[in-house]
Design a protein around this motif. Structure first.
Motif, PDB file in Angstrom:
ATOM      1  N   ILE A  56       0.842  -1.200   0.000  1.00 13.32           N
ATOM      2  CA  ILE A  56       0.000   0.000   0.000  1.00 13.32           C
ATOM      3  C   ILE A  56       0.875   1.247   0.000  1.00 13.32           C
ATOM      4  O   ILE A  56       0.561   2.242  -0.675  1.00 13.32           O
ATOM      5  N   GLN A  57       1.987   1.204   0.718  1.00  7.93           N
ATOM      6  CA  GLN A  57       2.937   2.317   0.690  1.00  7.93           C
ATOM      7  C   GLN A  57       3.403   2.590  -0.731  1.00  7.93           C
ATOM      8  O   GLN A  57       3.474   3.749  -1.177  1.00  7.93           O
ATOM      9  N   MET A  58       3.750   1.526  -1.453  1.00  8.21           N
ATOM     10  CA  MET A  58       4.257   1.676  -2.808  1.00  8.21           C
ATOM     11  C   MET A  58       3.218   2.319  -3.719  1.00  8.21           C
ATOM     12  O   MET A  58       3.526   3.240  -4.484  1.00  8.21           O
ATOM     13  N   PHE A  59       1.968   1.859  -3.624  1.00  5.16           N
ATOM     14  CA  PHE A  59       0.920   2.414  -4.476  1.00  5.16           C
ATOM     15  C   PHE A  59       0.620   3.870  -4.111  1.00  5.16           C
ATOM     16  O   PHE A  59       0.252   4.670  -4.977  1.00  5.16           O
ATOM     17  N   THR A  60       0.782   4.213  -2.841  1.00  3.19           N
ATOM     18  CA  THR A  60       0.622   5.610  -2.441  1.00  3.19           C
ATOM     19  C   THR A  60       1.664   6.477  -3.144  1.00  3.19           C
ATOM     20  O   THR A  60       1.357   7.581  -3.626  1.00  3.19           O
ATOM     21  N   GLY A  90     -12.654   6.766 -19.817  1.00  2.00           N
ATOM     22  CA  GLY A  90     -13.965   6.247 -19.453  1.00  2.00           C
ATOM     23  C   GLY A  90     -13.867   4.863 -18.828  1.00  2.00           C
ATOM     24  O   GLY A  90     -12.945   4.567 -18.062  1.00  2.00           O
ATOM     25  N   ARG A  91     -14.803   3.995 -19.187  1.00  2.00           N
ATOM     26  CA  ARG A  91     -14.815   2.642 -18.622  1.00  2.00           C
ATOM     27  C   ARG A  91     -13.615   1.823 -19.043  1.00  2.00           C
ATOM     28  O   ARG A  91     -13.240   0.859 -18.363  1.00  2.00           O
ATOM     29  N   ARG A  92     -12.987   2.209 -20.159  1.00  2.00           N
ATOM     30  CA  ARG A  92     -11.806   1.475 -20.607  1.00  2.00           C
ATOM     31  C   ARG A  92     -10.658   1.572 -19.605  1.00  2.00           C
ATOM     32  O   ARG A  92      -9.780   0.708 -19.581  1.00  2.00           O
ATOM     33  N   LEU A  93     -10.655   2.613 -18.794  1.00  2.00           N
ATOM     34  CA  LEU A  93      -9.598   2.754 -17.785  1.00  2.00           C
ATOM     35  C   LEU A  93      -9.601   1.598 -16.789  1.00  2.00           C
ATOM     36  O   LEU A  93      -8.571   1.301 -16.175  1.00  2.00           O
ATOM     37  N   LEU A  94     -10.746   0.933 -16.631  1.00  2.00           N
ATOM     38  CA  LEU A  94     -10.816  -0.214 -15.719  1.00  2.00           C
ATOM     39  C   LEU A  94      -9.917  -1.358 -16.181  1.00  2.00           C
ATOM     40  O   LEU A  94      -9.586  -2.235 -15.381  1.00  2.00           O
ATOM     41  N   LEU A  95      -9.529  -1.348 -17.446  1.00  2.00           N
ATOM     42  CA  LEU A  95      -8.595  -2.370 -17.928  1.00  2.00           C
ATOM     43  C   LEU A  95      -7.285  -2.326 -17.156  1.00  2.00           C
ATOM     44  O   LEU A  95      -6.617  -3.354 -16.970  1.00  2.00           O
ATOM     45  N   LEU A  96      -6.900  -1.137 -16.703  1.00  2.00           N
ATOM     46  CA  LEU A  96      -5.635  -0.991 -15.967  1.00  2.00           C
ATOM     47  C   LEU A  96      -5.705  -1.615 -14.576  1.00  2.00           C
ATOM     48  O   LEU A  96      -4.677  -1.745 -13.909  1.00  2.00           O
ATOM     49  N   ALA A  97      -6.899  -1.998 -14.136  1.00  2.00           N
ATOM     50  CA  ALA A  97      -7.018  -2.701 -12.853  1.00  2.00           C
ATOM     51  C   ALA A  97      -6.401  -4.097 -12.944  1.00  2.00           C
ATOM     52  O   ALA A  97      -5.951  -4.644 -11.932  1.00  2.00           O
ATOM     53  N   LEU A  98      -6.376  -4.675 -14.152  1.00  2.00           N
ATOM     54  CA  LEU A  98      -5.806  -6.017 -14.316  1.00  2.00           C
ATOM     55  C   LEU A  98      -4.302  -6.030 -14.048  1.00  2.00           C
ATOM     56  O   LEU A  98      -3.827  -6.817 -13.221  1.00  2.00           O
ATOM     57  N   PRO A  99      -3.500  -5.163 -14.718  1.00  2.00           N
ATOM     58  CA  PRO A  99      -2.083  -5.133 -14.357  1.00  2.00           C
ATOM     59  C   PRO A  99      -1.855  -4.669 -12.921  1.00  2.00           C
ATOM     60  O   PRO A  99      -0.874  -5.082 -12.287  1.00  2.00           O
ATOM     61  N   ALA A 100      -2.763  -3.831 -12.393  1.00  2.00           N
ATOM     62  CA  ALA A 100      -2.618  -3.391 -11.000  1.00  2.00           C
ATOM     63  C   ALA A 100      -2.730  -4.578 -10.047  1.00  2.00           C
ATOM     64  O   ALA A 100      -1.997  -4.656  -9.055  1.00  2.00           O
ATOM     65  N   MET A 101      -3.612  -5.528 -10.332  1.00  2.00           N
ATOM     66  CA  MET A 101      -3.747  -6.713  -9.483  1.00  2.00           C
ATOM     67  C   MET A 101      -2.498  -7.593  -9.558  1.00  2.00           C
ATOM     68  O   MET A 101      -2.082  -8.187  -8.560  1.00  2.00           O
ATOM     69  N   SER A 233      -6.554   1.168  -4.060  1.00  2.00           N
ATOM     70  CA  SER A 233      -7.943   0.895  -3.679  1.00  2.00           C
ATOM     71  C   SER A 233      -8.175  -0.597  -3.436  1.00  2.00           C
ATOM     72  O   SER A 233      -8.780  -0.992  -2.432  1.00  2.00           O
ATOM     73  N   ILE A 234      -7.672  -1.426  -4.359  1.00  2.00           N
ATOM     74  CA  ILE A 234      -7.863  -2.870  -4.217  1.00  2.00           C
ATOM     75  C   ILE A 234      -7.099  -3.401  -3.010  1.00  2.00           C
ATOM     76  O   ILE A 234      -7.608  -4.227  -2.242  1.00  2.00           O
ATOM     77  N   SER A 235      -5.859  -2.922  -2.820  1.00  2.00           N
ATOM     78  CA  SER A 235      -5.047  -3.366  -1.678  1.00  2.00           C
ATOM     79  C   SER A 235      -5.697  -2.971  -0.364  1.00  2.00           C
ATOM     80  O   SER A 235      -5.728  -3.761   0.593  1.00  2.00           O
ATOM     81  N   LEU A 236      -6.217  -1.746  -0.303  1.00  2.00           N
ATOM     82  CA  LEU A 236      -6.843  -1.270   0.932  1.00  2.00           C
ATOM     83  C   LEU A 236      -8.088  -2.084   1.251  1.00  2.00           C
ATOM     84  O   LEU A 236      -8.304  -2.492   2.407  1.00  2.00           O
TER      85      LEU A 236
END
Length: 363
Positions: A56-60, A90-101, A233-236
């Motif tokens: 979480i520190q890193m993502f901050t 827009g909603r396409r930005l949610l694609l970046l949640a995959l590499p974030a995970m 957000s996901i980590s928290l």
């Protein structure tokens, strides 16, 4: 043609300093005793071991890229590209949640690995990333690699193996402040397995990013910022669920309490966040100014810097076998990136992530 003017050299120095700082401070946090510190039996002392909290520190720190974006609103929102791509919004930005995970998994495993290995072995073992990125480029993205690069990958594996053997043979690290001793061998093996698994997820992160950014256009700094926001957000959310469902070791909520109660942990947390933000921003800037081979050299310099600082702090002792492994590892990385050795006669279709990933630099 890269220009090594004073500004570029200063940025490279800042990138090296911030990169070394993040690793050293992460290890420093793991060495902080938080309970039963006066117990004469070291086995009963409790140390700060919160890998998810450190993630979480890193993502901050990554989210700090938004400060830069807001301060330069007139900057272009997309990277100039010869290929027409739809904007990523827009909603396409949610694609970046995959590499974030993938980043969450990788970073948490890497933070956990520091419990078992020294900072230098940790940093050297991260050189296996090029192996996993190359394998995914071939198996998933259907890229081709020439003979020189396959040889280079084997050299990297041998170098990391030598580094691991050097750590396993060392019974204990030197220095009065050492918490997680290097050895017995099982700890080193476990730590290196965690690092290897983490690098596989990092390679998956890069592969997903490449797939997404081949189709959609978004400024590199915003890619880091959005992934930092999704990752945070996901980590928290995961930390809160973990706290109520399981708790115990790795509980990020407990990590927050420990940070508030111990000044050394709190100050190092702030420093890690700042250093991570600097590393990502400066790394992106440097990547646009220098070649891929120069970036490879900078990465090796970061590894050497972590090792030198660890030796100066007496967290570990100098081991000739580890030095030999480091030289073999550097040779493999240099051979892979084309710094040394003749180019392959056969034409390669290398993944952009392997050579031309100028848009983004990861901690």
């Amino acid at each position: 043609m890269p220009q090594f003017n004073p500004t570029t050299m200063a940025l490279i120095a800042c990138m090296l300093a911030s990169g070394v700082t993040t690793t050293i401070l992460a290890k420093y946090q793991d060495m902080q005793c938080i309970r039963a510190c006066s117990d004469p039996d070291p086995a009963r002392r409790v140390y700060f071991q919160q890998p998810l909290f450190q993630t979480i520190q890193m993502f901050t720190g990554e989210m700090g890229c938004w400060l830069v974006i807001l301060l330069r609103r007139r900057a272009p929102t997309t990277v100039p590209d010869s290929r027409p791509r739809a904007p990523l919004r827009g909603r396409r930005l949610l694609l970046l949640a995959l590499p974030a995970m993938c980043d969450i998994t990788s970073s948490t495993l890497l933070n956990a690995s520091l419990f078992f290995v020294s900072a230098s072995i940790y940093q050297m073992s991260r050189g296996t990333l090029v192996l996993f990125v190359a394998l995914l480029a071939v198996l998933v993205r259907r890229r081709t690699l020439g003979a020189r690069r396959w040889v280079a990958l084997w050299v990297v594996v041998v170098g990391v193996g030598i580094v691991g053997v050097a750590g396993a043979r060392s019974v204990k690290a030197t220095g009065t402040a050492t918490v997680m001793e290097v050895g017995p061998a099982l700890k080193v093996v476990l730590g290196m397995l965690l690092i290897a698994t983490a690098q596989l997820f990092t390679a998956g992160l890069f592969t997903l990013e490449e797939y997404i950014l081949e189709r959609y256009s978004l400024e590199a700094l915003k890619v880091v910022g959005w992934e930092g926001l999704f990752g945070f957000s996901i980590s928290l959310a995961g930390a809160v669920l973990f706290h109520f469902a399981i708790g115990g070791a790795g509980d990020a909520v407990e990590g927050w309490r420990e940070m508030r109660a111990h000044r050394a942990v709190a100050m190092s947390s702030i420093a890690i966040i700042v250093a991570t933000g600097c590393f990502n921003f400066v790394g992106i800037t440097v990547a646009r100014r220098v070649s891929a081979t120069a970036r490879s050299t900078v990465d090796c310099g970061r590894t050497l810097g972590v090792w030198m600082v660890s030796l100066l702090l007496r967290w570990e002792s100098f081991k000739l076998l580890q030095a030999a492994g480091f030289l073999v590892l550097v040779g493999g990385l240099m051979l892979f990136s084309g710094v040394v050795g003749a180019p392959d006669v056969a034409k390669e279709e290398a993944a952009p992530l392997l050579e031309e990933r100028a848009e983004e630099v990861r901690d």
